[in-house]
Design an enzyme around this catalytic site. Structure first.
Site, mmCIF file in Angstrom:
data_model
loop_
_atom_site.group_PDB
_atom_site.id
_atom_site.type_symbol
_atom_site.label_atom_id
_atom_site.label_comp_id
_atom_site.label_asym_id
_atom_site.label_seq_id
_atom_site.Cartn_x
_atom_site.Cartn_y
_atom_site.Cartn_z
ATOM 1 N N ASP A 49 55.079 -20.715 -75.744
ATOM 2 C CA ASP A 49 54.251 -20.709 -74.834
ATOM 3 C C ASP A 49 52.711 -20.413 -75.118
ATOM 4 O O ASP A 49 51.824 -20.880 -74.267
ATOM 5 C CB ASP A 49 54.711 -19.573 -73.637
ATOM 6 C CG ASP A 49 55.964 -19.826 -73.223
ATOM 7 O OD1 ASP A 49 56.523 -20.876 -73.077
ATOM 8 O OD2 ASP A 49 56.491 -19.000 -72.486
ATOM 9 N N ASN A 82 47.722 -18.627 -66.754
ATOM 10 C CA ASN A 82 48.494 -17.304 -66.317
ATOM 11 C C ASN A 82 48.015 -16.145 -65.597
ATOM 12 O O ASN A 82 48.189 -16.072 -64.520
ATOM 13 C CB ASN A 82 49.052 -16.798 -67.881
ATOM 14 C CG ASN A 82 50.236 -17.429 -68.100
ATOM 15 O OD1 ASN A 82 50.900 -18.415 -67.650
ATOM 16 N ND2 ASN A 82 51.096 -17.122 -69.302
ATOM 17 N N THR A 91 55.439 -14.522 -63.903
ATOM 18 C CA THR A 91 56.618 -14.085 -64.752
ATOM 19 C C THR A 91 56.018 -13.739 -66.192
ATOM 20 O O THR A 91 56.907 -13.147 -67.156
ATOM 21 C CB THR A 91 57.237 -15.360 -64.897
ATOM 22 O OG1 THR A 91 56.732 -16.432 -65.405
ATOM 23 C CG2 THR A 91 58.159 -15.757 -63.825
ATOM 24 N N ALA A 92 54.709 -13.825 -66.237
ATOM 25 C CA ALA A 92 54.164 -13.199 -67.528
ATOM 26 C C ALA A 92 53.856 -11.490 -67.497
ATOM 27 O O ALA A 92 54.511 -10.810 -66.937
ATOM 28 C CB ALA A 92 53.072 -13.993 -68.177
ATOM 29 N N TYR A 93 52.512 -11.307 -67.761
ATOM 30 C CA TYR A 93 52.175 -9.992 -67.774
ATOM 31 C C TYR A 93 52.413 -9.283 -66.383
ATOM 32 O O TYR A 93 52.774 -8.113 -66.452
ATOM 33 C CB TYR A 93 50.485 -9.894 -68.176
ATOM 34 C CG TYR A 93 50.100 -8.483 -68.379
ATOM 35 C CD1 TYR A 93 50.858 -7.519 -69.075
ATOM 36 C CD2 TYR A 93 48.837 -8.151 -67.977
ATOM 37 C CE1 TYR A 93 50.289 -6.082 -69.231
ATOM 38 C CE2 TYR A 93 48.309 -6.937 -68.071
ATOM 39 C CZ TYR A 93 48.794 -5.863 -68.805
ATOM 40 O OH TYR A 93 48.405 -4.563 -68.821
ATOM 41 N N ASN A 94 52.144 -10.115 -65.437
ATOM 42 C CA ASN A 94 52.314 -9.611 -64.196
ATOM 43 C C ASN A 94 53.514 -8.883 -63.849
ATOM 44 O O ASN A 94 53.657 -7.800 -63.037
ATOM 45 C CB ASN A 94 51.969 -10.592 -62.956
ATOM 46 C CG ASN A 94 52.356 -10.318 -61.575
ATOM 47 O OD1 ASN A 94 51.697 -9.762 -60.890
ATOM 48 N ND2 ASN A 94 53.550 -10.898 -61.229
ATOM 49 N N ARG A 121 41.062 3.342 -59.729
ATOM 50 C CA ARG A 121 40.816 4.022 -61.035
ATOM 51 C C ARG A 121 42.215 3.859 -61.831
ATOM 52 O O ARG A 121 43.100 4.348 -61.187
ATOM 53 C CB ARG A 121 40.461 5.639 -60.800
ATOM 54 C CG ARG A 121 39.166 5.691 -60.083
ATOM 55 C CD ARG A 121 39.196 7.110 -59.694
ATOM 56 N NE ARG A 121 37.611 7.337 -59.351
ATOM 57 C CZ ARG A 121 37.316 7.407 -57.917
ATOM 58 N NH1 ARG A 121 37.752 6.686 -57.197
ATOM 59 N NH2 ARG A 121 35.701 7.436 -57.622
ATOM 60 N N SER A 156 55.595 -7.564 -66.000
ATOM 61 C CA SER A 156 55.781 -6.531 -66.717
ATOM 62 C C SER A 156 55.157 -5.376 -66.026
ATOM 63 O O SER A 156 55.262 -3.905 -66.187
ATOM 64 C CB SER A 156 55.356 -6.382 -68.211
ATOM 65 O OG SER A 156 53.940 -6.546 -68.198
ATOM 66 N N ALA A 197 48.244 0.944 -64.625
ATOM 67 C CA ALA A 197 48.448 2.355 -64.643
ATOM 68 C C ALA A 197 47.344 3.073 -63.886
ATOM 69 O O ALA A 197 46.418 3.690 -64.162
ATOM 70 C CB ALA A 197 48.186 2.646 -66.149
#
Length: 282
Positions: A60, A136, A175-178, A162, A180, A199
């Protein structure tokens, strides 16, 4: 029932220009050599300049690199991926299926499947404006302290965030970083963006929504940092370290990425199933 956007453009093999981009792993280079030989034998034109089809060989990450190399030619180029490692989300062919790829290219009539991409505009304190595209996602973070930014959606001040950072993703990138980060999975034909928190601080003093937000195509997303210190901004697989970021604007880009539509173009839901669920035990 959702219908994929498919466009037909008639083209002969002898008129079709193909570019191949590969990583430097031995297996990928071997596949690349074999693929070039078979394409030449079938009278395709191999060139990196103004191609009609771009084939990425690797994973990818290679397809992301191919996208950014040709992002100024999105209206005329179609992409297809050949995977040489583990399961790839952007790949329709495995390394042992290059004969199948060549056969499908010979039968190709110009059909394409189109997905929205992200436009990112970064405004700096000195007046400089950087405009970039993401397939992405685009993520902003602080590495040395808590990041504080105002989130504005369609000119409405939504919240003061914050935390570690914020990611804005395309449907393709959902489906990538989002994912997770706990974001939703969106079908890539849905023209919307998704904002996901990295976070966030949520206590009696500071509050955020705490969940991802789906923003429609017509709405602009803006992030305004409360401090003019250095921020790290990632656009897909590229990273920028910038000082004095005044504002970042996110919108659906006016262009789309076009993938080669062939019998091997895998259903999005099959991709999701194969990548995250697999075969259920019986």
């Amino acid at each position: 029932m959702m219908v994929l956007e498919i466009v037909m453009i008639q083209m002969k093999n002898t008129d079709k220009k193909i570019a191949i981009i590969s990583n430097h792993k031995p297996q990928s280079e071997e596949v690349c050599r074999a693929l070039k030989q078979k394409l030449r034998q079938n009278n395709f034109i191999l060139t990196s300049k103004n191609p009609d089809v771009v084939i990425s060989v690797g994973g990818d990450g290679m397809l992301l690199s191919a996208f950014h190399k040709y992002e100024d030619q999105l209206d005329r180029v179609r992409f297809v991926g050949v995977h040489t490692g583990h399961l790839g989300f952007y790949t329709d062919y495995r390394d042992f299926e290059i004969d199948k790829l060549v056969d499908n290219l010979k039968l190709d009539t110009g059909a394409q499947v189109s997905y929205p991409i992200l436009n990112v505009k970064i405004i700096l304190g000195n007046g400089e404006v950087k405009t970039m595209r993401a397939l992405n996602e685009a993520t902003i973070k602080r590495t040395d302290r808590t990041m504080v930014v105002d989130l504005i959606i369609n000119h409405v001040h939504f919240e003061r965030f914050r935390g570690d950072g914020i990611s804005v993703s395309t449907p393709t990138g959902s489906t990538a970083y989002n994912k997770s980060l706990g974001g939703a999975v969106l079908h890539p034909t849905i023209e919307a963006l998704q904002v996901a928190e990295v976070a966030s601080l949520n206590n009696r003093v500071y509050r955020t929504l705490g969940s991802s937000i789906i923003v429609p195509k017509k709405d602009k997303i803006e992030l305004v940092p409360a401090r003019s210190d250095q921020h790290t901004i990632s656009i897909d697989n590229r990273t920028l370290n910038l000082k004095d970021v005044v504002r970042i604007e996110y919108q659906i880009d006016q262009h789309k990425i076009h993938f080669l539509a062939s019998p091997s173009h895998t259903s999005f839901w099959n991709r999701v199933k194969d990548a995250f669920i697999g075969e259920a035990d019986k």
